[in-house]
Write a protein that holds these residues in place. Structure first.
Motif, mmCIF file in Angstrom:
data_model
loop_
_atom_site.group_PDB
_atom_site.id
_atom_site.type_symbol
_atom_site.label_atom_id
_atom_site.label_comp_id
_atom_site.label_asym_id
_atom_site.label_seq_id
_atom_site.Cartn_x
_atom_site.Cartn_y
_atom_site.Cartn_z
ATOM 1 N N VAL A 98 0.666 -1.205 -0.035
ATOM 2 C CA VAL A 98 0.028 0.129 -0.229
ATOM 3 C C VAL A 98 0.835 1.739 -0.241
ATOM 4 O O VAL A 98 0.232 2.469 -0.987
ATOM 5 N N MET A 99 2.034 1.467 1.195
ATOM 6 C CA MET A 99 2.662 2.354 0.870
ATOM 7 C C MET A 99 3.859 2.801 -0.188
ATOM 8 O O MET A 99 3.811 4.021 -0.848
ATOM 9 N N THR A 100 3.893 1.514 -0.656
ATOM 10 C CA THR A 100 5.068 1.687 -2.029
ATOM 11 C C THR A 100 4.017 2.499 -3.426
ATOM 12 O O THR A 100 4.468 3.122 -4.025
ATOM 13 N N ARG A 101 2.245 2.237 -3.004
ATOM 14 C CA ARG A 101 1.918 2.621 -4.202
ATOM 15 C C ARG A 101 1.475 4.149 -3.906
ATOM 16 O O ARG A 101 1.539 5.217 -4.563
ATOM 17 N N VAL A 102 1.099 4.545 -2.812
ATOM 18 C CA VAL A 102 1.085 5.628 -1.700
ATOM 19 C C VAL A 102 2.103 7.184 -2.116
ATOM 20 O O VAL A 102 1.847 8.213 -2.162
ATOM 21 N N HIS A 103 3.866 6.393 -1.953
ATOM 22 C CA HIS A 103 4.646 7.114 -1.695
ATOM 23 C C HIS A 103 5.432 7.503 -3.705
ATOM 24 O O HIS A 103 6.660 8.177 -3.296
ATOM 25 N N ALA A 104 4.300 6.664 -4.594
ATOM 26 C CA ALA A 104 5.073 6.397 -6.497
ATOM 27 C C ALA A 104 5.023 7.684 -6.013
ATOM 28 O O ALA A 104 3.608 8.535 -6.730
ATOM 29 N N GLY A 105 5.906 8.414 -6.678
ATOM 30 C CA GLY A 105 6.212 10.182 -7.185
ATOM 31 C C GLY A 105 6.283 10.740 -6.836
ATOM 32 O O GLY A 105 6.630 12.192 -6.671
ATOM 33 N N LEU A 106 6.603 10.345 -5.452
ATOM 34 C CA LEU A 106 6.883 11.880 -4.360
ATOM 35 C C LEU A 106 8.382 11.649 -4.263
ATOM 36 O O LEU A 106 8.692 10.545 -4.180
ATOM 37 N N PRO A 107 9.196 12.788 -3.804
ATOM 38 C CA PRO A 107 10.397 12.570 -3.006
ATOM 39 C C PRO A 107 10.862 11.903 -1.919
ATOM 40 O O PRO A 107 9.917 12.176 -1.028
ATOM 41 N N PRO A 108 11.815 10.751 -2.377
ATOM 42 C CA PRO A 108 11.904 10.578 -0.687
ATOM 43 C C PRO A 108 12.097 11.648 0.540
ATOM 44 O O PRO A 108 13.066 12.514 0.154
ATOM 45 N N ARG A 109 12.046 11.467 1.925
ATOM 46 C CA ARG A 109 12.195 12.726 2.973
ATOM 47 C C ARG A 109 12.359 11.760 4.541
ATOM 48 O O ARG A 109 12.276 10.542 4.349
ATOM 49 N N THR A 110 14.084 12.104 5.018
ATOM 50 C CA THR A 110 13.934 11.657 6.029
ATOM 51 C C THR A 110 13.144 11.396 6.728
ATOM 52 O O THR A 110 12.890 12.284 7.874
ATOM 53 N N LEU A 111 13.267 10.492 7.924
ATOM 54 C CA LEU A 111 12.079 10.268 9.011
ATOM 55 C C LEU A 111 13.244 11.659 10.545
ATOM 56 O O LEU A 111 14.078 11.265 10.168
ATOM 57 N N PRO A 112 12.446 12.240 11.025
ATOM 58 C CA PRO A 112 12.904 12.861 11.943
ATOM 59 C C PRO A 112 12.890 12.547 13.508
ATOM 60 O O PRO A 112 12.130 12.216 14.585
ATOM 61 N N MET A 113 14.259 11.845 13.013
ATOM 62 C CA MET A 113 14.810 10.409 14.174
ATOM 63 C C MET A 113 15.827 11.332 14.834
ATOM 64 O O MET A 113 16.851 11.513 13.384
ATOM 65 N N LEU A 114 16.454 10.868 16.342
ATOM 66 C CA LEU A 114 17.575 10.769 16.622
ATOM 67 C C LEU A 114 18.344 9.928 15.977
ATOM 68 O O LEU A 114 18.140 8.746 16.994
ATOM 69 N N THR A 115 19.434 9.232 15.520
ATOM 70 C CA THR A 115 20.522 8.056 15.241
ATOM 71 C C THR A 115 21.648 8.194 16.355
ATOM 72 O O THR A 115 21.487 9.311 16.834
ATOM 73 N N PRO A 116 21.839 6.754 16.954
ATOM 74 C CA PRO A 116 22.698 7.085 18.345
ATOM 75 C C PRO A 116 24.157 8.417 17.559
ATOM 76 O O PRO A 116 24.999 8.563 18.875
ATOM 77 N N ALA A 117 24.788 8.755 16.353
ATOM 78 C CA ALA A 117 25.785 9.470 16.253
ATOM 79 C C ALA A 117 25.401 10.928 16.806
ATOM 80 O O ALA A 117 26.010 11.707 17.013
ATOM 81 N N GLN A 118 24.285 10.551 16.854
ATOM 82 C CA GLN A 118 23.052 12.232 17.411
ATOM 83 C C GLN A 118 23.043 12.852 18.535
ATOM 84 O O GLN A 118 22.357 13.966 18.495
ATOM 85 N N LEU A 119 23.171 11.425 19.346
ATOM 86 C CA LEU A 119 22.990 11.425 20.827
ATOM 87 C C LEU A 119 23.860 10.991 21.499
ATOM 88 O O LEU A 119 24.168 9.631 21.916
ATOM 89 N N PRO A 120 24.931 12.366 21.836
ATOM 90 C CA PRO A 120 26.090 11.818 22.723
ATOM 91 C C PRO A 120 25.184 11.605 24.651
ATOM 92 O O PRO A 120 24.310 11.607 24.611
ATOM 93 N N ARG A 121 26.170 10.828 25.135
ATOM 94 C CA ARG A 121 25.857 10.189 26.553
ATOM 95 C C ARG A 121 25.828 11.619 27.376
ATOM 96 O O ARG A 121 25.048 11.478 28.517
ATOM 97 N N ASP A 122 26.112 12.544 27.053
ATOM 98 C CA ASP A 122 26.604 13.933 28.053
ATOM 99 C C ASP A 122 25.387 14.588 27.636
ATOM 100 O O ASP A 122 25.275 15.746 27.992
ATOM 101 N N VAL A 123 23.609 14.232 27.175
ATOM 102 C CA VAL A 123 22.706 14.876 26.356
ATOM 103 C C VAL A 123 21.731 15.106 27.904
ATOM 104 O O VAL A 123 21.360 14.674 28.439
ATOM 105 N N PRO A 124 21.587 16.175 28.221
ATOM 106 C CA PRO A 124 20.559 16.538 29.197
ATOM 107 C C PRO A 124 18.902 15.627 29.193
ATOM 108 O O PRO A 124 18.729 15.391 28.211
ATOM 109 N N THR A 125 19.162 14.868 29.960
ATOM 110 C CA THR A 125 17.707 14.058 30.291
ATOM 111 C C THR A 125 16.302 14.357 30.508
ATOM 112 O O THR A 125 15.732 14.112 30.802
#
Length: 714
Positions: free
Chosen positions: A658-685
């Motif tokens: 279904v989602m393959t058909r839904v996204h047909a012709g749309l430009p790919p966009r990245t998810l709004p997520m934090l990856t391990p490289a973007q989240l160092p250990r000293d980030v305030p919690t």
């Protein structure tokens, strides 16, 4: 010279007999005249008696005819004086209609009694006017409302076919049909009839007495209105299937154009509906409707309305449905959105209302075709397994909805996307981890996947197990979600508090009652697919709650100012953006390396979660790209277990298709997520949650976590 022949004859010469003598000899003796003179008085008496009775019969018939004519005249006059004015007869619906438009302003569904607006014989296409007359009453312009020849012919056909004379073919003229349509001037009164259906059934009664009244009323109409005015009433009042009343509504409904613009094949198809609107509606059976239209074209040709060339051209290119009518899509969505507004403006409206929605016909088609493709390929023939789909934007705007495997022309059916409440299984686990992440946990913190027993008051010890029946020891939160492990989810839920998990889930939009025991983390509670999809949309948009919506604005037909509007479904923040972004990363890994692998989209980053309940009675896959959120549910209506189906199987495959058909012709966009490289250990919690003060991960919580997990946290 002497005439010897005459002399001999006169003198009676030898060998000759005069003519008079011969005639006299041949003549037969006459009967005595006495008896004949005696019979004459008897014949005269009989003649006089017969004449007397003939005079009596003539007198009775003539005076009866005069009396009957007088009664008929009075009846017709009374009817004529009570007939409403023309303008009041064009639309007498007791209920209004709802026209439902998609996000682009195109009509895709109708509800209620659709009326396209008043038309006249001058404003409709001439070929449509001719088609109606040719089909329903070829002598319309020559009779005075009643056609004795037509009635006699109909009665003869009925008796030949073994029916009572007035049952079946009625021989009614168009004027008589109009009389019946307006119920001979009797308006609907809810205090007299139980329902509109009972009222309409009474109007269609076909007894001899009713037929006589109908004939008189038809003559009265002929005296009050012109032929074109009577035909105008008919063109506006006739029911033509699919909720359409009048030819303007039907032309818009089936062909997406005005009755003034229809061509010969379309006009023939519309006129052909008059004999049996539901049976011949092209949305029910296009081929049958086209065959009926061919019969109408034949009648038009025989009566001289179209030429040989016109008929051949029309037959070569029969009428087809508009794209919206052919799709017959959005039935589940239309039913759902009808409940979003007040009943007096939707289901029970007495006005004509226009509703603009969030519906996207392209996405709906993708959902239907994608679902059908997978089910056709993977389900056994005759399987009664059901499926449902909801697709929405991150703000909760619902773009498509499939409430079951039968999605063509559905209206009023059971909508499994909205009405079915089913156990969510592991599809609920993201809300457990959302709670922990909002409290300061990280996606790479560890939790112990080892045997666990919890004593439940009133029930005794409870020892849950993983789906694979094994244990992995210390695993990160991401790994626990990737492999949908039960024990870690329960440990985290118990650590942060079931009440906190319930609060987060409810704040995200899970309105159903949630379990209070430790099994809450495993999705033993029930929810609808719409609720779950809306909750996942809240994760995608950064942690704010979402209220799924489909109604954008509602207004009266012809009015510019809306009566109500809806601009978005975003609500209050539930978890911090950072917690949402970590959770999206974890769910992305579920698709990349875990149980949701079958949902991968080429060239797109997607995130999701599988869900399977006990005995596989329910199978889920919910997920999202940066543009759309989609939820898939599969199961049986009677809770029969699915055979060999888990959330990571068919539901994930349907989602991917279904989602393959839904996204047909749309430009790919990245998810709004934090990856391990973007989240160092000293980030305030330190984060905030609704209804709770800002809080970090204090020593007290650390001690509780250590005591429950039995393993150090990284």
């Amino acid at each position: 010279m002497v005439n010897t022949r005459r002399t001999n004859g006169a003198g009676g010469g030898k060998g000759y007999t005069p003519v008079a003598a011969r005639n006299k000899a041949k003549a037969k003796p006459k009967k005595p005249r006495g008896p004949r003179r005696a019979a004459a008085p008897k014949r005269g008496l009989f003649r006089r008696i017969g004449g007397f009775f003939s005079w009596l019969i003539w007198l009775a018939v003539s005076r009866g005819a005069i009396a009957l004519a007088l009664v008929s005249g009075i009846t017709i006059w009374n009817f004529m004086s009570g007939i409403p004015e023309l303008e009041d007869l064009l639309d007498s619906r007791t209920r209004g209609s709802v026209t439902i438009m998609d996000r682009n302003g195109e009509v895709f569904a109708w509800r209620g009694k659709q009326f396209g607006g008043s038309i006249t014989t001058d404003t409709v296409a001439p070929v449509l006017r001719d088609a109606v007359v040719a089909t329903e009453d070829k002598r319309f312009y020559r009779h005075l409302g009643v056609s004795p020849r037509g009635i006699a012919s109909a009665m003869r056909i009925n008796m030949r076919e073994g029916r009572p004379p007035l049952s079946g073919h009625g021989g009614s003229t168009i004027t008589q049909q109009v009389a019946k349509l307006i119920c001979m001037g009797v308006p609907y009164d809810k205090d007299i009839w139980d329902s509109e259906r009972a009222y309409e059934a009474d109007c269609r009664e076909s007894s001899m007495w009713r037929k006589l009244k109908e004939m008189h009323y038809a003559v009265a109409m002929e005296l009050k209105f012109t032929k074109d005015e009577i035909l105008t009433i008919y063109l506006n009042r006739a029911f033509l299937g699919a909720g359409a009343h009048g030819f303007e509504a039907a032309a818009q409904r089936y062909f997406g154009r005005s009755a003034a613009e229809v061509n010969a094949p379309q006009a023939a198809m519309l006129a052909g509906l008059l004999v049996a609107p539901t049976r011949y509606a092209p949305t029910n059976n296009l081929e049958r409707s086209q065959d009926r239209a061919a019969t109408v074209l034949k009648l038009m040709h025989e009566q001289g309305y179209i030429t040989d060339a016109d008929r051949a051209t029309a037959a070569a290119a029969p009428a087809t449905l508009s794209q919206a009518a052919e799709a017959r899509a959005g039935g589940y969505f239309a039913d759902w959105v009808m409940g979003r507004g007040p009943d007096f403006l939707t289901r029970d409206t007495t006005e004509d209302v226009v509703v603009k929605t969030t519906y996207d016909q392209r996405i709906q088609t993708a959902a239907e075709e994608g679902l059908q493709a997978v089910l056709d390929a993977k389900l056994k023939e005759g399987s009664k397994a059901q499926a449902a789909i909801v697709i929405m934007s991150a703000d909760g705007a619902v773009r498509a909805m499939v409430g079951g495997r039968q999605f063509k022309g559905v209206s009023g059916g059971f909508n499994r996307a909205v009405q079915a409440k089913r156990q969510t299984g592991s599809a609920f686990k993201p809300f457990v981890y959302a709670t922990a992440l909002d409290l300061g946990w990280r996606f790479d913190d560890f939790v112990d996947d080892s045997p666990l027993t919890i004593d439940i008051p009133g029930s005794g010890p409870w020892t849950p197990k993983n789906y694979t029946r094994d244990f992995r020891g210390p695993v990160s939160l991401t790994e626990a979600l990737i492999w949908s492990l039960n024990i870690p989810a329960i440990r985290v839920s118990e650590a942060v508090g079931r009440g906190m998990v319930r609060t987060v889930a409810e704040s995200f939009g899970i309105e159903s009652d949630l379990a209070s025991g430790p099994a809450l983390a495993l999705g033993t509670s029930e929810a609808s697919l719409l609720e779950m999809t809306g909750a996942y949309a809240g994760i995608l948009n950064g942690g704010s709650s979402v209220r799924p919506y489909g109604l954008v604005d509602l207004r009266f037909l012809g009015e510019q100012s809306p009566l109500m509007t809806q601009t978005g479904g975003l609500g209050e923040r539930v978890i911090s953006p950072q917690a949402a972004q970590q959770l999206i990363y974890m769910m992305h890994q579920v698709v990349e390396t875990g149980t949701g692998g079958r949902a991968k989209l080429d060239g797109w980053q997607v995130a999701g979660k599988t869900g399977t309940t006990n005995s596989a009675r329910d199978a889920w896959f919910l997920g999202f790209s940066a543009d759309y959120v989609a939820g898939i549910w599969m199961g049986y209506d009677d809770n029969t277990p699915l055979s060999g189906v888990t959330g990571g199987g068919l539901p994930a495959e349907i989602w991917q298709e279904v989602m393959t058909r839904v996204h047909a012709g749309l430009p790919p966009r990245t998810l709004p997520m934090l990856t391990p490289a973007q989240l160092p250990r000293d980030v305030p919690t330190a984060v905030s949650s609704p209804g709770r003060p800002n809080q970090g991960l204090g020593n007290a919580i650390e001690n509780v976590l250590d005591s429950i997990f039995g393993a150090p946290r990284r």
